[in-house]
Design a protein around this motif. Structure first.
Motif, PDB file in Angstrom:
ATOM      1  N   ILE B  23      17.782 -40.835 -20.542  1.00 57.31           N
ATOM      2  CA  ILE B  23      17.469 -42.077 -21.246  1.00 57.31           C
ATOM      3  C   ILE B  23      16.421 -41.777 -22.303  1.00 57.31           C
ATOM      4  CG2 ILE B  23      18.082 -43.485 -19.241  1.00 57.31           C
ATOM      5  CD1 ILE B  23      15.095 -43.891 -18.728  1.00 57.31           C
ATOM      6  N   PRO B  24      16.268 -42.662 -23.305  1.00 61.76           N
ATOM      7  CA  PRO B  24      15.352 -42.351 -24.417  1.00 61.76           C
ATOM      8  C   PRO B  24      13.923 -42.066 -23.964  1.00 61.76           C
ATOM      9  CG  PRO B  24      16.746 -44.223 -24.971  1.00 61.76           C
ATOM     10  CD  PRO B  24      17.006 -43.913 -23.528  1.00 61.76           C
ATOM     11  N   GLY B  25      13.271 -41.167 -24.718  1.00 60.16           N
ATOM     12  CA  GLY B  25      11.885 -40.808 -24.424  1.00 60.16           C
ATOM     13  C   GLY B  25      11.728 -39.316 -24.292  1.00 60.16           C
ATOM     14  N   VAL B  26      10.483 -38.880 -24.307  1.00 62.30           N
ATOM     15  CA  VAL B  26      10.168 -37.461 -24.133  1.00 62.30           C
ATOM     16  C   VAL B  26       9.835 -37.230 -22.667  1.00 62.30           C
ATOM     17  CG1 VAL B  26       8.605 -35.590 -24.794  1.00 62.30           C
ATOM     18  CG2 VAL B  26       9.300 -37.306 -26.491  1.00 62.30           C
ATOM     19  N   TRP B  27      10.690 -36.507 -21.962  1.00 63.72           N
ATOM     20  CA  TRP B  27      10.537 -36.291 -20.527  1.00 63.72           C
ATOM     21  C   TRP B  27      10.224 -34.829 -20.270  1.00 63.72           C
ATOM     22  CZ3 TRP B  27      10.634 -40.371 -17.166  1.00 63.72           C
ATOM     23  CH2 TRP B  27      11.162 -41.572 -17.647  1.00 63.72           C
ATOM     24  N   VAL B  28       9.165 -34.587 -19.515  1.00 60.57           N
ATOM     25  CA  VAL B  28       8.702 -33.226 -19.233  1.00 60.57           C
ATOM     26  C   VAL B  28       8.497 -33.075 -17.731  1.00 60.57           C
ATOM     27  CG1 VAL B  28       6.859 -31.542 -19.665  1.00 60.57           C
ATOM     28  CG2 VAL B  28       7.519 -33.154 -21.461  1.00 60.57           C
ATOM     29  N   GLU B  29       8.954 -31.948 -17.189  1.00 62.37           N
ATOM     30  CA  GLU B  29       8.725 -31.702 -15.765  1.00 62.37           C
ATOM     31  C   GLU B  29       7.215 -31.654 -15.520  1.00 62.37           C
ATOM     32  OE1 GLU B  29      10.722 -28.264 -14.302  1.00 62.37           O
ATOM     33  OE2 GLU B  29       9.953 -28.535 -12.258  1.00 62.37           O
ATOM     34  N   CYS B  30       6.757 -32.354 -14.466  1.00 58.88           N
ATOM     35  CA  CYS B  30       5.306 -32.560 -14.388  1.00 58.88           C
ATOM     36  C   CYS B  30       4.652 -32.174 -13.065  1.00 58.88           C
ATOM     37  CB  CYS B  30       4.988 -34.014 -14.708  1.00 58.88           C
ATOM     38  SG  CYS B  30       5.586 -35.203 -13.495  1.00 58.88           S
ATOM     39  N   GLY B  31       5.389 -31.595 -12.143  1.00 54.72           N
ATOM     40  CA  GLY B  31       4.741 -31.224 -10.881  1.00 54.72           C
ATOM     41  C   GLY B  31       4.118 -32.432 -10.210  1.00 54.72           C
ATOM     42  N   ASN B  32       2.840 -32.324  -9.865  1.00 49.46           N
ATOM     43  CA  ASN B  32       2.168 -33.421  -9.170  1.00 49.46           C
ATOM     44  C   ASN B  32       1.360 -34.326 -10.102  1.00 49.46           C
ATOM     45  OD1 ASN B  32       3.193 -32.688  -6.714  1.00 49.46           O
ATOM     46  ND2 ASN B  32       1.343 -31.634  -6.007  1.00 49.46           N
ATOM     47  N   ALA B  33       1.558 -34.197 -11.405  1.00 49.72           N
ATOM     48  CA  ALA B  33       0.835 -35.075 -12.335  1.00 49.72           C
ATOM     49  C   ALA B  33       1.317 -36.512 -12.154  1.00 49.72           C
ATOM     50  CB  ALA B  33       1.062 -34.624 -13.770  1.00 49.72           C
ATOM     51  N   GLY B  34       0.476 -37.459 -12.548  1.00 46.70           N
ATOM     52  CA  GLY B  34       0.801 -38.862 -12.354  1.00 46.70           C
ATOM     53  C   GLY B  34       0.544 -39.691 -13.592  1.00 46.70           C
ATOM     54  N   PRO B  35       0.899 -40.959 -13.531  1.00 46.49           N
ATOM     55  CA  PRO B  35       0.664 -41.864 -14.657  1.00 46.49           C
ATOM     56  C   PRO B  35      -0.809 -41.885 -15.071  1.00 46.49           C
ATOM     57  CG  PRO B  35       2.088 -42.911 -13.032  1.00 46.49           C
ATOM     58  CD  PRO B  35       1.595 -41.626 -12.411  1.00 46.49           C
ATOM     59  N   GLY B  36      -1.030 -41.879 -16.385  1.00 42.62           N
ATOM     60  CA  GLY B  36      -2.389 -41.912 -16.902  1.00 42.62           C
ATOM     61  C   GLY B  36      -2.962 -40.533 -17.189  1.00 42.62           C
ATOM     62  N   TRP B  37      -2.322 -39.481 -16.714  1.00 39.57           N
ATOM     63  CA  TRP B  37      -2.806 -38.134 -17.008  1.00 39.57           C
ATOM     64  C   TRP B  37      -2.536 -37.821 -18.480  1.00 39.57           C
ATOM     65  CZ3 TRP B  37      -2.674 -33.776 -12.903  1.00 39.57           C
ATOM     66  CH2 TRP B  37      -3.033 -34.279 -11.653  1.00 39.57           C
ATOM     67  N   SER B  38      -3.280 -36.867 -19.017  1.00 41.50           N
ATOM     68  CA  SER B  38      -3.024 -36.415 -20.384  1.00 41.50           C
ATOM     69  C   SER B  38      -2.063 -35.227 -20.360  1.00 41.50           C
ATOM     70  CB  SER B  38      -4.335 -36.011 -21.062  1.00 41.50           C
ATOM     71  OG  SER B  38      -4.896 -34.876 -20.416  1.00 41.50           O
ATOM     72  N   TYR B  39      -1.363 -35.049 -21.456  1.00 40.47           N
ATOM     73  CA  TYR B  39      -0.451 -33.908 -21.611  1.00 40.47           C
ATOM     74  C   TYR B  39      -0.698 -33.340 -23.005  1.00 40.47           C
ATOM     75  CZ  TYR B  39       3.812 -31.141 -21.853  1.00 40.47           C
ATOM     76  OH  TYR B  39       4.722 -30.113 -21.976  1.00 40.47           O
ATOM     77  N   ILE B  40      -1.471 -32.278 -23.069  1.00 37.23           N
ATOM     78  CA  ILE B  40      -1.853 -31.687 -24.347  1.00 37.23           C
ATOM     79  C   ILE B  40      -1.616 -30.177 -24.268  1.00 37.23           C
ATOM     80  CG2 ILE B  40      -3.745 -31.286 -25.972  1.00 37.23           C
ATOM     81  CD1 ILE B  40      -5.033 -33.880 -24.919  1.00 37.23           C
ATOM     82  N   GLY B  41      -0.895 -29.668 -25.258  1.00 39.44           N
ATOM     83  CA  GLY B  41      -0.643 -28.230 -25.303  1.00 39.44           C
ATOM     84  C   GLY B  41       0.126 -27.722 -24.099  1.00 39.44           C
ATOM     85  N   GLY B  42       0.974 -28.539 -23.565  1.00 40.10           N
ATOM     86  CA  GLY B  42       1.792 -28.119 -22.431  1.00 40.10           C
ATOM     87  C   GLY B  42       1.069 -28.148 -21.098  1.00 40.10           C
ATOM     88  N   VAL B  43      -0.120 -28.739 -21.081  1.00 37.91           N
ATOM     89  CA  VAL B  43      -0.910 -28.770 -19.850  1.00 37.91           C
ATOM     90  C   VAL B  43      -1.184 -30.221 -19.434  1.00 37.91           C
ATOM     91  CG1 VAL B  43      -3.103 -28.117 -18.781  1.00 37.91           C
ATOM     92  CG2 VAL B  43      -2.003 -26.582 -20.431  1.00 37.91           C
ATOM     93  N   PHE B  44      -0.933 -30.504 -18.174  1.00 35.49           N
ATOM     94  CA  PHE B  44      -1.265 -31.822 -17.622  1.00 35.49           C
ATOM     95  C   PHE B  44      -2.684 -31.790 -17.050  1.00 35.49           C
ATOM     96  CE2 PHE B  44       3.364 -31.929 -17.369  1.00 35.49           C
ATOM     97  CZ  PHE B  44       3.636 -33.206 -17.841  1.00 35.49           C
ATOM     98  N   GLU B  45      -3.450 -32.803 -17.372  1.00 34.66           N
ATOM     99  CA  GLU B  45      -4.800 -32.923 -16.795  1.00 34.66           C
ATOM    100  C   GLU B  45      -5.077 -34.386 -16.503  1.00 34.66           C
ATOM    101  OE1 GLU B  45      -7.701 -31.207 -19.351  1.00 34.66           O
ATOM    102  OE2 GLU B  45      -7.286 -29.169 -18.681  1.00 34.66           O
ATOM    103  N   THR B  46      -5.770 -34.604 -15.407  1.00 38.03           N
ATOM    104  CA  THR B  46      -6.199 -35.967 -15.143  1.00 38.03           C
ATOM    105  C   THR B  46      -7.472 -36.213 -15.928  1.00 38.03           C
ATOM    106  OG1 THR B  46      -6.952 -37.529 -13.482  1.00 38.03           O
ATOM    107  CG2 THR B  46      -7.377 -35.204 -13.026  1.00 38.03           C
ATOM    108  N   ASN B  47      -7.411 -37.222 -16.802  1.00 38.66           N
ATOM    109  CA  ASN B  47      -8.610 -37.550 -17.577  1.00 38.66           C
ATOM    110  C   ASN B  47      -9.323 -38.746 -16.979  1.00 38.66           C
ATOM    111  OD1 ASN B  47      -6.770 -39.478 -18.184  1.00 38.66           O
ATOM    112  ND2 ASN B  47      -6.565 -38.952 -20.346  1.00 38.66           N
ATOM    113  N   GLN B  48      -8.880 -39.062 -15.758  1.00 39.21           N
ATOM    114  CA  GLN B  48      -9.556 -40.145 -15.065  1.00 39.21           C
ATOM    115  C   GLN B  48     -10.526 -39.523 -14.072  1.00 39.21           C
ATOM    116  OE1 GLN B  48      -5.913 -41.656 -13.490  1.00 39.21           O
ATOM    117  NE2 GLN B  48      -5.739 -43.235 -15.052  1.00 39.21           N
TER     118      GLN B  48
END
Lengths: 192, 59
Positions: B23-48
């Motif tokens: 379905i439309p959108g940019v979808w990336v495999e994310c492991g255990n990352a969750g809503p609200g995390w940042s995705y910069i340079g191919g890296v997921f980080e919780t910014n909360q």
């Protein structure tokens, strides 16, 4: 992806849906039957994970730890919509419980994912908070955590026990232990 | 596996399915990352920052 469809022998004019479709994970495009005039859509967001309990090992050996917080349930609602050719949908994924990191401190759990059906949206539940620690010289008493939030479609987790059903929060972690995952979101599409 | 919907370097949603969502959108495999995390340079980080239960008052 998990999709279940149940046919009814009755006609929609009897008040019984022609077809009921239950979707518990994944994304896709839903196409109603040609005879369908209306859809009743129930949209349930995923539950957040329980927070990990405070850690009392390693550098925290002189401390007493508290419990983590329970995960919140996802939002939910039912809506009537006129038939369209098709709809895109996404079922929110369950929140994932944090872990005890190599430095001994618990990491953040994640919120549940949002469930959407066309423009209908139900947000996921927030994650439980991390338990804290206090010096053993303190007379502070940690509150007993509550059971994680339930939804109409399941029961929230108790202390470090799993959430059951859909849209429910994960159980809070006990001291020096992790919480549990929330449960996934849910879509129920009744065609009339 | 878990897939994150990325909007403006932030995880807007997470779903679970075997293959990448179509379905439309940019979808990336994310492991255990969750809503609200940042995705910069191919890296997921919780910014909360982790929310910590406050120490209850002493008796």
């Amino acid at each position: 992806m998990s999709i279940a469809r149940t046919n009814s022998l009755s006609q929609s004019s009897s008040g019984i849906p022609l077809l009921v479709t239950t979707i518990t994970s994944g994304t896709g495009t839903f196409t109603p039957q040609a005879a369908t005039k209306w859809c009743k859509v129930t949209v349930v967001g995923a539950g957040g994970a329980g927070g990990a309990g405070g850690n009392v090992g390693g550098n925290y050996s002189n401390y007493t730890a508290g419990y983590g917080g329970p995960g919140a349930n996802g939002a939910f609602g039912s809506f009537w919509i006129a038939r369209a050719t098709n709809y895109t949908y996404a079922v929110g994924a369950a929140g994932i419980a944090g872990v005890i990191a190599s430095n001994g401190y618990p990491t953040t759990s994640t919120a549940g994912g949002t469930t959407t059906f066309s423009s209908l949206t139900s947000s996921g539940g927030k994650a439980g908070v991390i338990g804290s620690t206090a010096s053993t010289s303190s007379s502070a008493a940690w509150p007993i955590p509550v059971i994680a939030a339930s939804s109409p479609y399941g029961v929230g987790g108790d202390t470090s026990t799993a959430a059951i059903g859909y849209g429910t929060g994960g159980g809070p972690g006990y001291p020096n232990g992790v919480g549990t995952n929330g449960s996934s979101g849910l879509l129920i599409i009744e065609e009339y | 596996m878990r897939w994150a919907l990325i909007e403006n370097t932030v995880v807007a949603n997470v779903v679970e399915q075997d293959s990448q969502p179509q379905i439309p959108g940019v979808w990336v495999e994310c492991g255990n990352a969750g809503p609200g995390w940042s995705y910069i340079g191919g890296v997921f980080e919780t910014n909360q920052p982790p929310v910590i239960i406050p120490i209850p008052p002493a008796n």
